[in-house]
Motif scaffolding. Structure first.
Motif, PDB file in Angstrom:
ATOM      1  N   ARG A 136      55.890 109.896 -35.649  1.00 48.24           N
ATOM      2  CA  ARG A 136      54.689 109.479 -36.387  1.00 48.24           C
ATOM      3  C   ARG A 136      54.283 110.592 -37.368  1.00 48.24           C
ATOM      4  O   ARG A 136      53.562 111.525 -37.004  1.00 48.24           O
ATOM      5  CB  ARG A 136      53.543 109.215 -35.401  1.00 48.24           C
ATOM      6  CG  ARG A 136      52.337 108.572 -36.108  1.00 48.24           C
ATOM      7  CD  ARG A 136      51.067 108.816 -35.340  1.00 48.24           C
ATOM      8  NE  ARG A 136      50.941 108.034 -34.131  1.00 48.24           N
ATOM      9  CZ  ARG A 136      50.060 108.314 -33.160  1.00 48.24           C
ATOM     10  NH1 ARG A 136      49.262 109.367 -33.273  1.00 48.24           N
ATOM     11  NH2 ARG A 136      49.988 107.573 -32.086  1.00 48.24           N
ATOM     12  N   GLU A 159      52.034 110.922 -39.551  1.00 50.75           N
ATOM     13  CA  GLU A 159      50.593 111.195 -39.669  1.00 50.75           C
ATOM     14  C   GLU A 159      50.072 112.093 -38.546  1.00 50.75           C
ATOM     15  O   GLU A 159      48.927 112.558 -38.603  1.00 50.75           O
ATOM     16  CB  GLU A 159      49.752 109.901 -39.646  1.00 50.75           C
ATOM     17  CG  GLU A 159      50.263 108.755 -40.456  1.00 50.75           C
ATOM     18  CD  GLU A 159      51.364 107.994 -39.707  1.00 50.75           C
ATOM     19  OE1 GLU A 159      52.544 108.189 -40.055  1.00 50.75           O
ATOM     20  OE2 GLU A 159      51.059 107.221 -38.792  1.00 50.75           O
ATOM     21  N   SER A 204      48.451 115.317 -39.613  1.00 55.44           N
ATOM     22  CA  SER A 204      47.078 115.338 -40.129  1.00 55.44           C
ATOM     23  C   SER A 204      46.064 114.941 -39.054  1.00 55.44           C
ATOM     24  O   SER A 204      44.864 115.136 -39.235  1.00 55.44           O
ATOM     25  CB  SER A 204      46.950 114.428 -41.356  1.00 55.44           C
ATOM     26  OG  SER A 204      47.401 113.146 -41.026  1.00 55.44           O
ATOM     27  N   GLN A 205      46.545 114.409 -37.946  1.00 53.00           N
ATOM     28  CA  GLN A 205      45.623 114.082 -36.844  1.00 53.00           C
ATOM     29  C   GLN A 205      45.252 115.308 -36.022  1.00 53.00           C
ATOM     30  O   GLN A 205      44.262 115.294 -35.298  1.00 53.00           O
ATOM     31  CB  GLN A 205      46.289 113.078 -35.890  1.00 53.00           C
ATOM     32  CG  GLN A 205      46.377 111.651 -36.409  1.00 53.00           C
ATOM     33  CD  GLN A 205      46.903 110.763 -35.288  1.00 53.00           C
ATOM     34  OE1 GLN A 205      48.050 110.887 -34.887  1.00 53.00           O
ATOM     35  NE2 GLN A 205      46.060 109.900 -34.771  1.00 53.00           N
TER      36      GLN A 205
END
Ligand code: BDR
Ligand code: CA
Length: 320
Positions: free
Chosen positions: A137, A139, A142-143
């Motif tokens: 994943r 993203e 940025s999580q």
């Protein structure tokens, strides 16, 4: 306010101390320990993590997730010549000590979701689990609010080879993926920082022996193997890059100087495999990490000694 936290670790010696920092610092909300192939045999690392939970009297409270037993593409390289079993021969009854069924990579992704942008990670082993999480994943990077990475040397010598520090050497492809992924990263390097400011000499180790709590006795035992190795290679004491990594996340005021760098990892050469090119502003590359250059060494030492002075009642006998 507490800091939701995961420690990604190859648990041996200073990794144990870093886990203690995560368990015992009031600001830390340690939500999981994720295991990655590194220092010593994978199952031995898991046992070392359970013993660390036990000495802090937190057995059964913090889940341990099993991650990658091998680097992404290369065979595992151990540091058993440095760490022995990673716990100074300590042992305990492990009955009922079961890691979680969920894979560490899935657990990292889930915990990032649950923390809604607030999760921090202290990565103190090879970066295989984190690279896999990013591959699964993108993203994820940025999580995660803050990723502290112990690895590399800042334009200084390595430890497993002249060029490379162990964590990046073991899985350079993973390290490259992580530094390219867009995390907010703070790097705690091996040299010069750890060697100059996070070595506990015999005088400090004697002070710790004098504290005589279960935590201090545990520290002395788990650090014993590395002390012998470190002294044999001219380092005047035990090295604490992993516990420093956890400490700077929870006590950022311990950082007295840092700077923005572009960090990239060598994967093509065998000679310099895992070398971290830490390029500063003059090279014109976009920064992707903050590198710690100097700490309040006395403050860090006091932080750890105060922590080891706390009294715990380990539910299981460790033979300390
Ligand atoms: C790093 O490698 C391991 O041996 C230590 O735990 C630390 O994370 C230092 O090179
Ligand atoms: Ca480590």
């Amino acid at each position: 306010m507490t800091i939701p936290l995961v420690i990604d670790t190859d648990t041996a010696q200073d990794d144990c101390v870093a886990i203690l920092v995560g368990l015992l610092t009031p600001e830390a909300d340690l939500r999981g320990i994720t295991m990655v192939a590194g220092n010593v045999g994978f199952d031995r690392q898991v046992r070392n993590a359970f013993m660390t939970l036990n000495v802090a009297d937190r057995l059964g409270e913090v889940p341990i997730y099993l991650g990658n037993r091998q680097p992404l593409v290369r065979p595992w390289v151990s540091a058993e010549n440095v760490h022995g079993d990673g716990a100074g021969g300590l042992d305990m009854d492990f009955s009922g000590c079961e890691p979680e069924a969920e894979h560490a990579v899935d657990a990292l992704l889930r915990m990032a979701d649950e923390a809604a942008g607030e999760l921090s990670i202290v990565a103190i082993g090879p970066l295989t689990n984190l690279a896999m999480a990013v591959r699964k994943r993108p993203e994820f990077a940025s999580q995660v609010k803050h990723l502290v990475v112990m690895g590399g040397s800042n334009n200084a010598r390595g430890n497993i080879t002249a060029a490379a520090e162990f964590n990046f050497y073991v899985d350079p492809e993973a390290a490259k993926i992580v530094f390219d992924a867009g995390f907010t990263i703070t790097v705690v390097p091996w040299a010069p920082l750890t060697l100059q400011q996070a070595v506990f000499g015999r005088d400090v180790l004697e002070q710790i022996a004098g504290i005589d709590t279960p935590l201090a006795r545990f520290f002395t035992r788990v650090c014993s193997a590395t002390l012998a190795f470190d002294e044999s290679v001219g380092i005047p004491g035990t090295t604490h890059p992993d516990s420093l990594s956890a400490a700077v996340l929870l006590r950022p005021e311990l950082i007295t100087r840092s700077a923005q760098y572009n960090v990239d990892i060598e994967t093509g050469s065998e000679l310099t495999r895992g070398y971290a090119a830490m390029s500063w502003g003059v090279h014109g590359l976009a920064p992707n990490a903050t590198v710690v250059e100097e700490i309040d060494a006395a403050g860090f030492q006091k932080f750890l000694l105060d922590l080891l002075a706390r009294t715990t009642t380990p539910p299981r006998d460790l033979g300390l």
